[in-house]
Design a protein around this motif. Structure first.
Motif, PDB file in Angstrom:
ATOM      1  N   LYS A  27      45.913  41.375 -77.455  1.00  0.00           N
ATOM      2  CA  LYS A  27      46.595  41.655 -78.731  1.00  0.00           C
ATOM      3  C   LYS A  27      48.024  42.114 -78.475  1.00  0.00           C
ATOM      4  O   LYS A  27      48.297  42.742 -77.479  1.00  0.00           O
ATOM      5  N   GLY A  28      48.903  41.847 -79.432  1.00  0.00           N
ATOM      6  CA  GLY A  28      50.269  42.352 -79.363  1.00  0.00           C
ATOM      7  C   GLY A  28      51.235  41.407 -78.722  1.00  0.00           C
ATOM      8  O   GLY A  28      52.400  41.731 -78.571  1.00  0.00           O
ATOM      9  N   LYS A  29      50.797  40.221 -78.309  1.00  0.00           N
ATOM     10  CA  LYS A  29      51.726  39.314 -77.652  1.00  0.00           C
ATOM     11  C   LYS A  29      52.806  38.822 -78.598  1.00  0.00           C
ATOM     12  O   LYS A  29      53.933  38.616 -78.190  1.00  0.00           O
ATOM     13  N   LEU A  30      52.448  38.584 -79.856  1.00  0.00           N
ATOM     14  CA  LEU A  30      53.421  38.086 -80.843  1.00  0.00           C
ATOM     15  C   LEU A  30      53.758  39.187 -81.829  1.00  0.00           C
ATOM     16  O   LEU A  30      53.928  38.941 -83.013  1.00  0.00           O
ATOM     17  N   TRP A  31      53.899  40.405 -81.322  1.00  0.00           N
ATOM     18  CA  TRP A  31      54.083  41.547 -82.241  1.00  0.00           C
ATOM     19  C   TRP A  31      55.361  41.501 -83.052  1.00  0.00           C
ATOM     20  O   TRP A  31      55.418  42.098 -84.120  1.00  0.00           O
ATOM     21  N   PRO A  32      56.455  40.817 -82.668  1.00  0.00           N
ATOM     22  CA  PRO A  32      57.638  40.797 -83.544  1.00  0.00           C
ATOM     23  C   PRO A  32      57.369  40.122 -84.878  1.00  0.00           C
ATOM     24  O   PRO A  32      58.102  40.311 -85.827  1.00  0.00           O
ATOM     25  N   PHE A  33      56.312  39.301 -84.947  1.00  0.00           N
ATOM     26  CA  PHE A  33      56.031  38.576 -86.181  1.00  0.00           C
ATOM     27  C   PHE A  33      54.955  39.263 -87.020  1.00  0.00           C
ATOM     28  O   PHE A  33      54.461  38.704 -87.976  1.00  0.00           O
ATOM     29  N   ILE A  34      54.546  40.454 -86.610  1.00  0.00           N
ATOM     30  CA  ILE A  34      53.534  41.214 -87.340  1.00  0.00           C
ATOM     31  C   ILE A  34      54.192  42.453 -87.923  1.00  0.00           C
ATOM     32  O   ILE A  34      55.070  43.048 -87.318  1.00  0.00           O
ATOM     33  N   LYS A  35      53.784  42.841 -89.140  1.00  0.00           N
ATOM     34  CA  LYS A  35      54.350  44.045 -89.767  1.00  0.00           C
ATOM     35  C   LYS A  35      54.007  45.257 -88.928  1.00  0.00           C
ATOM     36  O   LYS A  35      52.834  45.504 -88.616  1.00  0.00           O
ATOM     37  N   LYS A  36      55.002  46.060 -88.602  1.00  0.00           N
ATOM     38  CA  LYS A  36      54.856  47.201 -87.722  1.00  0.00           C
ATOM     39  C   LYS A  36      55.030  48.490 -88.495  1.00  0.00           C
ATOM     40  O   LYS A  36      55.643  48.532 -89.559  1.00  0.00           O
ATOM     41  N   ASN A  37      54.539  49.562 -87.901  1.00  0.00           N
ATOM     42  CA  ASN A  37      54.752  50.913 -88.433  1.00  0.00           C
ATOM     43  C   ASN A  37      54.376  51.015 -89.916  1.00  0.00           C
ATOM     44  O   ASN A  37      55.126  51.524 -90.726  1.00  0.00           O
ATOM     45  N   LYS A  38      53.234  50.434 -90.265  1.00  0.00           N
ATOM     46  CA  LYS A  38      52.839  50.437 -91.673  1.00  0.00           C
ATOM     47  C   LYS A  38      52.674  51.853 -92.189  1.00  0.00           C
ATOM     48  O   LYS A  38      53.044  52.163 -93.318  1.00  0.00           O
ATOM     49  N   LEU A  39      52.087  52.734 -91.361  1.00  0.00           N
ATOM     50  CA  LEU A  39      51.850  54.094 -91.812  1.00  0.00           C
ATOM     51  C   LEU A  39      53.140  54.816 -92.086  1.00  0.00           C
ATOM     52  O   LEU A  39      53.308  55.468 -93.123  1.00  0.00           O
ATOM     53  N   SER A  40      54.121  54.690 -91.176  1.00  0.00           N
ATOM     54  CA  SER A  40      55.403  55.387 -91.367  1.00  0.00           C
ATOM     55  C   SER A  40      56.141  54.836 -92.558  1.00  0.00           C
ATOM     56  O   SER A  40      56.830  55.571 -93.273  1.00  0.00           O
ATOM     57  N   LEU A  41      56.044  53.493 -92.806  1.00  0.00           N
ATOM     58  CA  LEU A  41      56.730  52.927 -93.960  1.00  0.00           C
ATOM     59  C   LEU A  41      56.092  53.397 -95.255  1.00  0.00           C
ATOM     60  O   LEU A  41      56.783  53.637 -96.241  1.00  0.00           O
ATOM     61  N   LYS A  42      54.780  53.500 -95.260  1.00  0.00           N
ATOM     62  CA  LYS A  42      54.107  53.961 -96.480  1.00  0.00           C
ATOM     63  C   LYS A  42      54.465  55.407 -96.789  1.00  0.00           C
ATOM     64  O   LYS A  42      54.648  55.789 -97.936  1.00  0.00           O
ATOM     65  N   LEU A  43      54.558  56.218 -95.762  1.00  0.00           N
ATOM     66  CA  LEU A  43      54.866  57.628 -95.974  1.00  0.00           C
ATOM     67  C   LEU A  43      56.354  57.852 -96.189  1.00  0.00           C
ATOM     68  O   LEU A  43      56.762  58.946 -96.558  1.00  0.00           O
ATOM     69  N   GLY A  44      57.183  56.823 -95.966  1.00  0.00           N
ATOM     70  CA  GLY A  44      58.625  56.967 -96.165  1.00  0.00           C
ATOM     71  C   GLY A  44      59.297  57.759 -95.070  1.00  0.00           C
ATOM     72  O   GLY A  44      60.399  58.267 -95.243  1.00  0.00           O
ATOM     73  N   ALA A  45      58.635  57.898 -93.900  1.00  0.00           N
ATOM     74  CA  ALA A  45      59.207  58.689 -92.817  1.00  0.00           C
ATOM     75  C   ALA A  45      60.077  57.785 -91.953  1.00  0.00           C
ATOM     76  O   ALA A  45      59.567  56.948 -91.215  1.00  0.00           O
ATOM     77  N   THR A  46      61.378  57.931 -92.035  1.00  0.00           N
ATOM     78  CA  THR A  46      62.319  57.135 -91.248  1.00  0.00           C
ATOM     79  C   THR A  46      62.905  57.998 -90.137  1.00  0.00           C
ATOM     80  O   THR A  46      63.487  59.055 -90.418  1.00  0.00           O
ATOM     81  N   PRO A  47      62.760  57.606 -88.884  1.00  0.00           N
ATOM     82  CA  PRO A  47      63.328  58.424 -87.790  1.00  0.00           C
ATOM     83  C   PRO A  47      64.841  58.562 -87.946  1.00  0.00           C
ATOM     84  O   PRO A  47      65.503  57.682 -88.479  1.00  0.00           O
ATOM     85  N   GLU A  48      65.344  59.689 -87.442  1.00  0.00           N
ATOM     86  CA  GLU A  48      66.772  59.953 -87.580  1.00  0.00           C
ATOM     87  C   GLU A  48      67.611  58.927 -86.837  1.00  0.00           C
ATOM     88  O   GLU A  48      68.713  58.577 -87.278  1.00  0.00           O
ATOM     89  N   ASP A  49      67.099  58.441 -85.720  1.00  0.00           N
ATOM     90  CA  ASP A  49      67.856  57.477 -84.929  1.00  0.00           C
ATOM     91  C   ASP A  49      67.540  56.029 -85.303  1.00  0.00           C
ATOM     92  O   ASP A  49      67.941  55.104 -84.596  1.00  0.00           O
ATOM     93  N   PHE A  50      66.781  55.817 -86.420  1.00  0.00           N
ATOM     94  CA  PHE A  50      66.431  54.483 -86.919  1.00  0.00           C
ATOM     95  C   PHE A  50      65.710  53.661 -85.863  1.00  0.00           C
ATOM     96  O   PHE A  50      65.870  52.440 -85.780  1.00  0.00           O
TER      97      PHE A  50
END
Length: 560
Positions: A318-341
């Protein structure tokens, strides 16, 4: 062709006809007035439509208008706003040149018409009075003639009767003679009045009425000419705005021709490019060999960090084609954006960091302007103690300096992250890699205490670099002080409201009503820098002058 000769007996019909002409004129005035209201309403609707579709400031829509197609649409909205202005011009001109003028003319026309028909009725009343006098004298003459005939017959009867005394006969004779004399007088009076009436009647039908009807005819023809002129003006007012409306339409066409699909495609690349490399070929995994299957070294999953084992389930990686999969779903749902993007792809992260650096540099510039203004005010207080206590500004000056230092540390932190991202991205031009706003010279990228745990692209962040950056900042500030001494261009003019005696160093005297050039506006210290000529310049209190800044000057504002 004259109404006085052709329509001498149509007084009442002429009165109705001229009233109808005034009604037609008032109807035309009402038509033009409603047209102006329609033009205003149309212009208002166009302006509201243009405003409705204007991009909202500081929103996602404003970013979309970087594309040439959206710029063309924005130009169309602006041109439609100007287009609406021309319809307002039509309304204003029609109101002032047609509606108002014709309304005034109608009042004058009604007064003139009333005067003419008043004269006509007066002439009618006069001829009617003469006619009545003639009829009265005629009836009196007729009555006296009949009375004279009866008196004559009575006299003849009395004279023929032998039984009547001579005295009665004489009395009857005298009565008959008196009646004959009265009849003669009535005849003479009737003849005189008849001649007079015939003269008045001739004057009435050949002089008075023709003159009055001629004036009414001229009045009516002037009304007709005035309507024709108004109709012509109506068309000309529309024609006057056609060139400007044509320019608005030309502007829309020019905006349409400026649309560049290639440029928009490039902007889309810049907006959405991730910066990742495409995944490499997947190596063949030979299940016939009793060997441990490993993930291909060329797989893109290696870019997520080497040395991390891949979880396997059911023999599939798993994870070989990870650029084409939605990432960080939990952080996006919670609206938590790291300071360094760090949650963004490299290219998008670089753009966000660059934007953040530019914002911080603008804030630093703002704080530095405020510090300069406070410093200048403090110098003024030192030279003029009666204007204020210099010590009262120390706290504010220290607070602003502290804010500048915090912002600079924050900017250095983001610049370090930006340098880290640019070091990992494919080779870029030196200019693009070093572009970080207006303070790159003053604030070269350096690692502060907040970013010491991050390694630079070349691993060369040292304490010596931080010290060197501080020296460069001080040197640049020192150069700026000398730059302030250069001759500044005039950014507007000002008029002295009161007389000011500039007795202290750095100030300049002005006389009430004097007009001089403004070379530096008030930056919050209550003083404006002015110049009278090449050798005379200095500061005056802002409240003593009325400033007129040139709109073309950069950042010009008007203070009164």
């Amino acid at each position: 062709m004259s109404w006085g000769t052709e329509l001498w007996d149509q007084f009442d019909n002429l009165e109705k006809h001229t009233q109808w002409g005034i009604d037609i004129l008032e109807k035309y005035i009402k038509f033009v007035k409603e047209r102006t209201e329609i033009e205003l309403s149309y212009a208002k609707q166009l302006r509201n439509l243009s405003k409705k579709y204007q991009p909202k400031k500081n929103s996602k829509e404003e970013e979309e208008y970087r594309y040439t197609a959206c710029k063309a649409f924005l130009s169309t909205l602006n041109e439609m706003n100007d287009y609406a202005g021309q319809h307002e011009v039509i309304s204003e001109n029609m109101t002032s040149q047609i509606t108002v003028e014709l309304a005034r003319y109608v009042q004058e026309l009604k007064q003139e018409r009333k005067s003419h028909f008043h004269d006509g009725r007066k002439a009618q009343q006069h001829i009617e009075t003469c006619w009545k006098q003639l009829e009265s004298s005629k009836r009196r003459f007729e009555r006296d003639c009949k009375e004279a005939d009866r008196a004559q017959q009575y006299f003849e009867k009395m004279d023929a009767d032998i039984n009547v005394t001579k005295a009665d006969v004489e009395k009857a004779r005298q009565q008959a003679q008196m009646r004959h004399q009265m009849a003669e007088d009535s005849k003479a009076d009737y003849s005189s009045i008849l001649q007079k009436f015939n003269h008045e009647q001739h004057e009435y039908y050949h002089t008075h009425i023709p003159n009055i009807f001629q004036k009414i005819q001229e009045m009516e023809e002037r009304r007709i000419v005035r309507i024709g002129e108004s109709v012509k003006t109506y068309a000309e007012l529309d024609r006057q705005v056609i060139p400007i409306i044509g320019k608005c339409l030309d502007g829309i066409v020019k905006a349409a021709e400026s649309i560049d699909p290639k440029n928009d495609s490039q902007l889309a690349i810049e907006a959405y490019k991730s910066g990742f490399e495409p995944p490499g070929d997947i190596e063949f995994e030979d299940y016939t060999q009793p060997m441990k299957r490993t993930v291909s070294d060329n797989s893109l999953s290696n870019s997520r960090g080497e040395g991390k084992s891949e979880l396997k389930f059911g023999g599939k990686s798993k994870g070989k084609l990870w650029p084409f999969i939605k990432k960080n779903k939990l952080s996006l749902k919670l609206g938590a954006t790291p300071e360094d993007f760090s949650n963004l792809p490299p290219e998008q992260r670089r753009k966000k960091l660059q934007q953040k650096v530019d914002e911080l540099n603008k804030e630093i510039q703002k704080e530095m302007d405020q510090r300069d203004a406070i410093t200048k005010m403090k110098d003024v207080y030192l030279k003029n103690p009666q204007m204020g206590d210099p010590a009262s500004l120390d706290h504010k000056l220290a607070e602003v300096s502290q804010n500048i230092e915090k912002l600079r540390l924050e900017a250095q932190k983001f610049e370090a992250w930006l340098a880290e991202v640019e070091g990992r991205l494919p080779a870029r031009s030196e200019q693009a890699r070093r572009q970080s706003g207006m303070y790159d010279v003053q604030n070269p990228p350096a690692v502060n205490s907040c970013a010491q745990d991050r390694e630079s692209p070349d691993g060369s962040y040292t304490e010596e670099q931080s010290q060197e950056s501080e020296v460069k900042v001080l040197a640049t500030d020192f150069d700026d002080e000398f730059d302030d001494e250069e001759s500044l261009p005039a950014i507007g003019t000002c008029k002295a409201l009161y007389t000011f005696e500039g007795q202290n160093e750095g100030t300049i005297s002005v006389v009430e009503g004097e007009t001089v050039y403004v070379i530096e506006e008030d930056k919050g210290d209550g003083w404006t820098r002015i110049r009278r000529n090449e050798d005379e310049e200095g500061y005056v209190p802002t409240s003593y002058v009325e400033v007129y800044l040139d709109k073309n000057a950069k950042g010009a504002k008007t203070y009164i």
